[in-house]
Design an enzyme around this catalytic site. Structure first.
Site, PDB file in Angstrom:
ATOM      1  NE  ARG A   9      17.760   8.787  15.105  1.00 53.45           N
ATOM      2  CZ  ARG A   9      17.694   9.897  15.828  1.00 53.45           C
ATOM      3  NH1 ARG A   9      18.638  10.802  15.718  1.00 53.45           N
ATOM      4  NH2 ARG A   9      16.688  10.098  16.661  1.00 53.45           N
ATOM      5  CD  GLN A  10      18.553   2.177  19.723  1.00 56.99           C
ATOM      6  OE1 GLN A  10      18.894   1.134  20.278  1.00 56.99           O
ATOM      7  NE2 GLN A  10      17.799   3.074  20.311  1.00 56.99           N
ATOM      8  CG  HIS A  15      18.196   6.088   9.808  1.00 55.61           C
ATOM      9  ND1 HIS A  15      18.675   7.332   9.486  1.00 55.61           N
ATOM     10  CD2 HIS A  15      19.253   5.367  10.248  1.00 55.61           C
ATOM     11  CE1 HIS A  15      19.975   7.371   9.732  1.00 55.61           C
ATOM     12  NE2 HIS A  15      20.342   6.195  10.192  1.00 55.61           N
ATOM     13  CG  ASP A  49      25.221  11.560   7.106  1.00 59.16           C
ATOM     14  OD1 ASP A  49      24.653  11.143   6.086  1.00 59.16           O
ATOM     15  OD2 ASP A  49      24.660  11.671   8.208  1.00 59.16           O
ATOM     16  CE  LYS A  94      26.757  12.793  10.797  1.00 59.59           C
ATOM     17  NZ  LYS A  94      25.296  12.790  11.010  1.00 59.59           N
ATOM     18  CG  ASP A 106      17.685  13.705  17.741  1.00 60.85           C
ATOM     19  OD1 ASP A 106      17.086  14.472  18.515  1.00 60.85           O
ATOM     20  OD2 ASP A 106      17.979  12.541  18.062  1.00 60.85           O
TER      21      ASP A 106
HETATM   22  C1  R5P Z   1      22.107  10.164  10.845  1.00 60.11           C
HETATM   23  O1  R5P Z   1      22.560   9.233  10.206  1.00 60.11           O
HETATM   24  C2  R5P Z   1      20.821  10.852  10.451  1.00 60.11           C
HETATM   25  O2  R5P Z   1      20.598  10.752   9.070  1.00 60.11           O
HETATM   26  C3  R5P Z   1      20.829  12.330  10.853  1.00 60.11           C
HETATM   27  O3  R5P Z   1      21.882  12.978  10.163  1.00 60.11           O
HETATM   28  C4  R5P Z   1      21.034  12.482  12.340  1.00 60.11           C
HETATM   29  O4  R5P Z   1      20.120  11.678  13.052  1.00 60.11           O
HETATM   30  C5  R5P Z   1      20.833  13.939  12.749  1.00 60.11           C
HETATM   31  O5  R5P Z   1      21.078  14.036  14.123  1.00 60.11           O
HETATM   32  P1  R5P Z   1      21.473  15.430  14.809  1.00 60.11           P
HETATM   33  O6  R5P Z   1      20.467  16.441  14.321  1.00 60.11           O
HETATM   34  O7  R5P Z   1      21.353  15.142  16.281  1.00 60.11           O
HETATM   35  O8  R5P Z   1      22.868  15.758  14.400  1.00 60.11           O
END
Ligand code: R5P
Length: 311
Positions: free
Chosen positions: A93-94, A127, A168, A191, A221
Protein backbone atom coordinates in the site's frame (compact mmCIF):
# COMPACT_ATOMS: atom_id res chain seq x y z
CA UNK A 1 12.92 -28.52 -7.99
CA UNK A 2 12.69 -27.77 -4.27
CA UNK A 3 10.03 -26.14 -2.12
CA UNK A 4 11.09 -24.22 0.97
CA UNK A 5 8.76 -22.49 3.42
CA UNK A 6 9.37 -19.64 5.82
CA UNK A 7 7.34 -19.45 9.02
CA UNK A 8 4.68 -16.95 7.90
CA UNK A 9 2.21 -19.45 6.45
CA UNK A 10 3.20 -23.07 7.02
CA UNK A 11 -0.39 -24.27 6.45
CA UNK A 12 -0.53 -22.83 2.92
CA UNK A 13 3.02 -24.05 2.16
CA UNK A 14 2.06 -27.57 3.27
CA UNK A 15 -1.07 -27.47 1.07
CA UNK A 16 1.02 -26.28 -1.92
CA UNK A 17 3.52 -29.11 -1.26
CA UNK A 18 0.61 -31.57 -1.18
CA UNK A 19 -0.74 -30.22 -4.49
CA UNK A 20 2.71 -30.65 -6.07
CA UNK A 21 3.32 -33.99 -4.36
CA UNK A 22 6.69 -32.72 -3.14
CA UNK A 23 8.08 -32.60 0.42
CA UNK A 24 9.03 -29.27 1.97
CA UNK A 25 12.83 -28.93 2.13
CA UNK A 26 14.13 -29.32 5.67
CA UNK A 27 15.37 -26.05 7.14
CA UNK A 28 15.70 -24.36 10.50
CA UNK A 29 14.82 -20.80 11.33
CA UNK A 30 15.87 -19.80 14.83
CA UNK A 31 15.97 -16.58 16.81
CA UNK A 32 18.89 -15.46 18.93
CA UNK A 33 18.22 -13.89 22.33
CA UNK A 34 18.32 -10.40 20.78
CA UNK A 35 15.74 -11.46 18.11
CA UNK A 36 18.27 -11.73 15.27
CA UNK A 37 17.27 -14.53 12.90
CA UNK A 38 19.36 -17.52 11.88
CA UNK A 39 18.53 -19.81 8.96
CA UNK A 40 20.11 -23.16 8.04
CA UNK A 41 18.96 -25.23 5.07
CA UNK A 42 19.41 -28.86 6.00
CA UNK A 43 19.36 -30.35 2.47
CA UNK A 44 21.54 -29.94 -0.59
CA UNK A 45 20.04 -27.30 -2.95
CA UNK A 46 23.05 -26.94 -5.32
CA UNK A 47 21.81 -26.53 -8.88
CA UNK A 48 18.13 -26.70 -7.81
CA UNK A 49 15.15 -24.64 -8.98
CA UNK A 50 13.97 -23.42 -5.56
CA UNK A 51 10.55 -21.94 -4.71
CA UNK A 52 10.62 -20.14 -1.36
CA UNK A 53 7.12 -19.55 0.07
CA UNK A 54 6.76 -16.64 2.48
CA UNK A 55 4.03 -13.99 2.90
CA UNK A 56 5.33 -10.72 4.30
CA UNK A 57 2.34 -10.54 6.64
CA UNK A 58 2.18 -9.69 10.38
CA UNK A 59 4.74 -9.33 11.89
CA UNK A 60 5.74 -7.87 8.52
CA UNK A 61 9.32 -6.90 9.34
CA UNK A 62 10.21 -10.28 10.91
CA UNK A 63 8.72 -12.17 7.99
CA UNK A 64 10.42 -9.91 5.44
CA UNK A 65 13.79 -10.34 7.16
CA UNK A 66 13.28 -14.11 7.29
CA UNK A 67 12.56 -14.08 3.54
CA UNK A 68 15.72 -12.07 2.77
CA UNK A 69 17.92 -14.26 4.97
CA UNK A 70 16.51 -17.45 3.37
CA UNK A 71 17.23 -16.03 -0.12
CA UNK A 72 20.79 -15.23 0.98
CA UNK A 73 21.26 -18.76 2.38
CA UNK A 74 19.96 -20.27 -0.88
CA UNK A 75 22.23 -18.05 -3.00
CA UNK A 76 25.29 -19.03 -0.96
CA UNK A 77 24.23 -22.70 -1.19
CA UNK A 78 24.39 -22.40 -5.04
CA UNK A 79 20.70 -22.83 -5.85
CA UNK A 80 20.33 -22.50 -9.64
CA UNK A 81 17.21 -20.31 -9.55
CA UNK A 82 15.34 -18.80 -6.59
CA UNK A 83 11.68 -17.82 -6.93
CA UNK A 84 10.30 -15.78 -4.04
CA UNK A 85 6.67 -16.94 -3.72
CA UNK A 86 4.83 -14.16 -1.89
CA UNK A 87 1.15 -15.11 -1.57
CA UNK A 88 0.74 -11.71 0.19
CA UNK A 89 3.19 -8.90 -0.54
CA UNK A 90 3.21 -6.61 2.52
CA UNK A 91 4.18 -2.92 2.19
CA UNK A 92 2.25 -2.85 -1.13
CA UNK A 93 0.00 0.00 0.00
CA UNK A 94 3.05 2.28 0.20
CA UNK A 95 3.36 2.33 -3.58
CA UNK A 96 3.66 6.11 -4.08
CA UNK A 97 4.84 9.19 -2.24
CA UNK A 98 2.03 10.19 0.13
CA UNK A 99 3.50 13.65 0.64
CA UNK A 100 6.75 15.53 0.88
CA UNK A 101 9.68 13.65 2.42
CA UNK A 102 7.90 10.24 2.47
CA UNK A 103 9.23 6.91 1.12
CA UNK A 104 7.97 4.52 -1.54
CA UNK A 105 8.40 1.46 0.66
CA UNK A 106 6.91 -1.02 -1.83
CA UNK A 107 9.78 -0.16 -4.21
CA UNK A 108 12.34 -0.44 -1.40
CA UNK A 109 11.04 -3.93 -0.46
CA UNK A 110 11.12 -4.97 -4.15
CA UNK A 111 14.77 -3.80 -4.31
CA UNK A 112 15.65 -5.69 -1.12
CA UNK A 113 14.18 -8.96 -2.45
CA UNK A 114 16.01 -8.54 -5.77
CA UNK A 115 19.33 -7.54 -4.17
CA UNK A 116 19.14 -10.46 -1.72
CA UNK A 117 19.36 -12.75 -4.76
CA UNK A 118 15.83 -13.70 -5.91
CA UNK A 119 15.70 -14.50 -9.62
CA UNK A 120 11.95 -14.16 -9.97
CA UNK A 121 8.81 -13.43 -7.96
CA UNK A 122 5.44 -15.15 -7.86
CA UNK A 123 2.77 -13.20 -6.00
CA UNK A 124 -1.00 -12.71 -5.94
CA UNK A 125 -3.32 -9.71 -6.18
CA UNK A 126 -0.78 -6.93 -5.72
CA UNK A 127 -2.49 -3.86 -4.27
CA UNK A 128 -1.78 -2.06 -7.56
CA UNK A 129 -0.68 -3.61 -10.83
CA UNK A 130 2.23 -1.21 -11.32
CA UNK A 131 4.09 -2.73 -8.31
CA UNK A 132 4.95 -5.57 -10.73
CA UNK A 133 7.21 -3.03 -12.44
CA UNK A 134 9.01 -2.24 -9.17
CA UNK A 135 10.80 -5.59 -9.57
CA UNK A 136 13.58 -5.70 -12.17
CA UNK A 137 13.22 -9.50 -12.33
CA UNK A 138 10.37 -11.53 -13.90
CA UNK A 139 7.27 -11.22 -11.71
CA UNK A 140 4.01 -13.12 -12.05
CA UNK A 141 1.02 -11.51 -10.35
CA UNK A 142 -1.69 -14.16 -10.00
CA UNK A 143 -5.34 -13.23 -9.56
CA UNK A 144 -7.50 -14.79 -6.85
CA UNK A 145 -10.59 -13.72 -8.87
CA UNK A 146 -11.15 -17.10 -10.61
CA UNK A 147 -11.05 -18.92 -7.24
CA UNK A 148 -13.34 -16.38 -5.54
CA UNK A 149 -15.73 -16.20 -8.51
CA UNK A 150 -16.12 -19.99 -8.34
CA UNK A 151 -16.98 -19.73 -4.63
CA UNK A 152 -19.52 -16.97 -5.35
CA UNK A 153 -21.13 -19.11 -8.08
CA UNK A 154 -21.43 -21.94 -5.60
CA UNK A 155 -22.91 -19.84 -2.81
CA UNK A 156 -24.74 -16.93 -4.48
CA UNK A 157 -24.95 -17.09 -8.24
CA UNK A 158 -28.48 -18.43 -8.61
CA UNK A 159 -29.58 -15.02 -7.40
CA UNK A 160 -30.51 -12.53 -10.13
CA UNK A 161 -30.27 -9.74 -7.55
CA UNK A 162 -26.50 -10.22 -7.22
CA UNK A 163 -24.52 -6.96 -7.35
CA UNK A 164 -20.74 -6.61 -7.09
CA UNK A 165 -19.61 -3.55 -5.17
CA UNK A 166 -16.23 -1.81 -5.23
CA UNK A 167 -15.62 -0.34 -1.75
CA UNK A 168 -13.65 2.58 -3.20
CA UNK A 169 -12.86 4.22 -6.52
CA UNK A 170 -9.37 2.63 -6.59
CA UNK A 171 -10.87 -0.86 -6.68
CA UNK A 172 -13.30 -0.33 -9.57
CA UNK A 173 -11.38 -2.20 -12.28
CA UNK A 174 -10.87 -5.20 -9.97
CA UNK A 175 -14.60 -5.26 -9.06
CA UNK A 176 -15.66 -4.73 -12.68
CA UNK A 177 -13.59 -7.75 -13.77
CA UNK A 178 -15.40 -9.89 -11.17
CA UNK A 179 -18.82 -8.49 -12.15
CA UNK A 180 -18.12 -9.26 -15.84
CA UNK A 181 -17.02 -12.77 -14.97
CA UNK A 182 -20.28 -13.35 -13.04
CA UNK A 183 -22.46 -11.39 -15.46
CA UNK A 184 -23.59 -9.19 -12.54
CA UNK A 185 -24.14 -5.45 -12.12
CA UNK A 186 -21.60 -3.15 -10.47
CA UNK A 187 -21.99 -0.46 -7.81
CA UNK A 188 -19.27 1.78 -6.36
CA UNK A 189 -18.81 3.19 -2.87
CA UNK A 190 -17.31 6.66 -2.73
CA UNK A 191 -14.97 6.29 0.28
CA UNK A 192 -12.87 9.04 1.83
CA UNK A 193 -10.01 8.53 4.24
CA UNK A 194 -9.68 11.24 6.88
CA UNK A 195 -6.62 9.54 8.43
CA UNK A 196 -4.81 6.20 8.01
CA UNK A 197 -7.12 3.44 9.32
CA UNK A 198 -10.21 5.68 9.30
CA UNK A 199 -12.67 5.77 6.43
CA UNK A 200 -16.04 7.31 5.72
CA UNK A 201 -18.65 6.51 3.06
CA UNK A 202 -19.71 9.64 1.16
CA UNK A 203 -22.00 8.22 -1.57
CA UNK A 204 -23.08 5.03 -3.28
CA UNK A 205 -23.01 5.05 -7.07
CA UNK A 206 -25.66 2.63 -8.38
CA UNK A 207 -29.10 1.48 -7.22
CA UNK A 208 -28.60 -1.27 -4.64
CA UNK A 209 -32.25 -1.46 -3.48
CA UNK A 210 -33.29 -5.10 -2.99
CA UNK A 211 -29.91 -6.37 -4.25
CA UNK A 212 -27.66 -9.03 -2.68
CA UNK A 213 -24.40 -7.09 -2.58
CA UNK A 214 -20.92 -8.58 -2.59
CA UNK A 215 -18.20 -6.09 -1.69
CA UNK A 216 -14.96 -7.09 -3.41
CA UNK A 217 -11.58 -5.78 -2.20
CA UNK A 218 -7.90 -6.78 -2.23
CA UNK A 219 -7.19 -6.22 1.48
CA UNK A 220 -9.20 -6.18 4.70
CA UNK A 221 -7.01 -4.66 7.40
CA UNK A 222 -8.80 -2.91 10.27
CA UNK A 223 -12.13 -3.75 8.63
CA UNK A 224 -13.40 -0.14 8.55
CA UNK A 225 -13.75 -0.01 4.76
CA UNK A 226 -15.89 -3.16 4.56
CA UNK A 227 -17.98 -2.57 7.69
CA UNK A 228 -18.78 1.04 6.77
CA UNK A 229 -19.64 -0.01 3.23
CA UNK A 230 -21.96 -2.75 4.56
CA UNK A 231 -23.84 -0.28 6.79
CA UNK A 232 -24.18 2.26 3.95
CA UNK A 233 -25.40 -0.42 1.50
CA UNK A 234 -28.03 -1.74 3.95
CA UNK A 235 -29.14 1.87 4.64
CA UNK A 236 -29.49 2.33 0.87
CA UNK A 237 -31.84 -0.68 0.67
CA UNK A 238 -29.57 -3.66 -0.10
CA UNK A 239 -31.24 -6.92 1.01
CA UNK A 240 -27.93 -8.36 2.27
CA UNK A 241 -24.20 -7.62 2.09
CA UNK A 242 -21.29 -10.08 2.02
CA UNK A 243 -17.63 -9.45 1.24
CA UNK A 244 -14.93 -11.29 -0.70
CA UNK A 245 -11.34 -10.17 -0.13
CA UNK A 246 -8.03 -11.57 -1.42
CA UNK A 247 -5.87 -10.88 1.65
CA UNK A 248 -7.23 -11.13 5.20
CA UNK A 249 -4.76 -8.91 7.08
CA UNK A 250 -7.40 -8.52 9.84
CA UNK A 251 -5.30 -6.56 12.31
CA UNK A 252 -6.28 -5.05 15.67
CA UNK A 253 -9.99 -5.38 16.41
CA UNK A 254 -10.91 -6.30 12.81
CA UNK A 255 -12.43 -9.70 13.61
CA UNK A 256 -14.62 -8.27 16.39
CA UNK A 257 -15.60 -5.43 14.06
CA UNK A 258 -16.63 -7.84 11.31
CA UNK A 259 -18.58 -9.94 13.83
CA UNK A 260 -20.52 -6.87 14.97
CA UNK A 261 -21.10 -5.50 11.46
CA UNK A 262 -23.97 -5.68 9.00
CA UNK A 263 -21.95 -8.14 6.88
CA UNK A 264 -23.58 -11.55 6.39
CA UNK A 265 -20.18 -13.17 5.81
CA UNK A 266 -16.61 -12.31 4.90
CA UNK A 267 -14.69 -14.67 2.65
CA UNK A 268 -10.87 -14.35 2.46
CA UNK A 269 -8.18 -16.50 0.85
CA UNK A 270 -5.47 -18.26 2.86
CA UNK A 271 -2.69 -16.01 1.46
CA UNK A 272 -2.20 -14.98 5.12
CA UNK A 273 -2.32 -17.65 7.85
CA UNK A 274 -5.62 -17.45 9.77
CA UNK A 275 -5.09 -16.93 13.50
CA UNK A 276 -7.34 -18.44 16.20
CA UNK A 277 -9.71 -15.45 16.18
CA UNK A 278 -10.28 -15.85 12.44
CA UNK A 279 -10.66 -19.63 12.76
CA UNK A 280 -13.18 -19.16 15.58
CA UNK A 281 -15.25 -16.55 13.76
CA UNK A 282 -18.68 -17.63 12.54
CA UNK A 283 -18.76 -14.85 9.96
CA UNK A 284 -15.35 -15.41 8.35
CA UNK A 285 -14.75 -18.22 5.85
CA UNK A 286 -11.36 -19.01 4.27
CA UNK A 287 -10.97 -20.41 0.74
CA UNK A 288 -7.71 -21.97 -0.39
CA UNK A 289 -5.47 -20.64 -3.14
CA UNK A 290 -3.01 -23.54 -2.70
CA UNK A 291 -4.07 -25.21 -6.00
CA UNK A 292 -3.72 -21.86 -7.84
CA UNK A 293 -0.23 -21.15 -6.46
CA UNK A 294 0.81 -24.80 -6.72
CA UNK A 295 -0.20 -24.92 -10.37
CA UNK A 296 1.66 -21.65 -11.08
CA UNK A 297 4.81 -23.11 -9.48
CA UNK A 298 4.46 -26.29 -11.55
CA UNK A 299 4.09 -24.26 -14.74
CA UNK A 300 7.05 -21.97 -13.97
CA UNK A 301 9.25 -24.98 -13.16
CA UNK A 302 8.25 -26.63 -16.45
CA UNK A 303 8.61 -23.36 -18.42
CA UNK A 304 4.88 -23.48 -19.32
CA UNK A 305 2.57 -20.50 -19.70
CA UNK A 306 0.89 -19.25 -16.52
CA UNK A 307 -1.62 -17.05 -18.34
CA UNK A 308 -4.11 -19.94 -18.48
CA UNK A 309 -4.54 -19.43 -14.72
CA UNK A 310 -6.11 -16.01 -15.38
CA UNK A 311 -9.03 -17.56 -17.37
C1 R5P B 1 -7.24 0.34 0.12
O1 R5P B 1 -7.01 0.94 -0.91
C2 R5P B 1 -7.37 -1.17 0.15
O2 R5P B 1 -7.81 -1.66 -1.09
C3 R5P B 1 -8.34 -1.63 1.24
O3 R5P B 1 -9.62 -1.09 0.96
C4 R5P B 1 -7.88 -1.15 2.60
O4 R5P B 1 -6.53 -1.49 2.82
C5 R5P B 1 -8.74 -1.78 3.69
O5 R5P B 1 -8.31 -1.28 4.92
P1 R5P B 1 -9.26 -1.29 6.22
O6 R5P B 1 -9.81 -2.69 6.32
O7 R5P B 1 -8.32 -0.94 7.34
O8 R5P B 1 -10.32 -0.26 6.01
Amino acid sequence: MKLLAGNSNRTLATAIAKYLDLPLTKAQVRKFADNELFVAIDENVRGEDVFLIQSTSFPANDHLMELLICIDALTRASAKRITAVLPYFGYARQDRKMGGRTPISAKLVANLITRAGADRVLTMDLHSGQIQGFFDIPTDNLLATPVLAEDIREHYSKSKELMIVSPDVGGVSRARALADRLNADLAIVDKRRSAPGQSEVMNIIGDVKGRRCIVFDDIVDGGGTLCNAATALIDAGASEVSAYVSHGVLSGQAVERVEASALKELVVTNSIEADDRVKGSEKIRVVSVAPLIGEAIRRIANEESVSKLFD
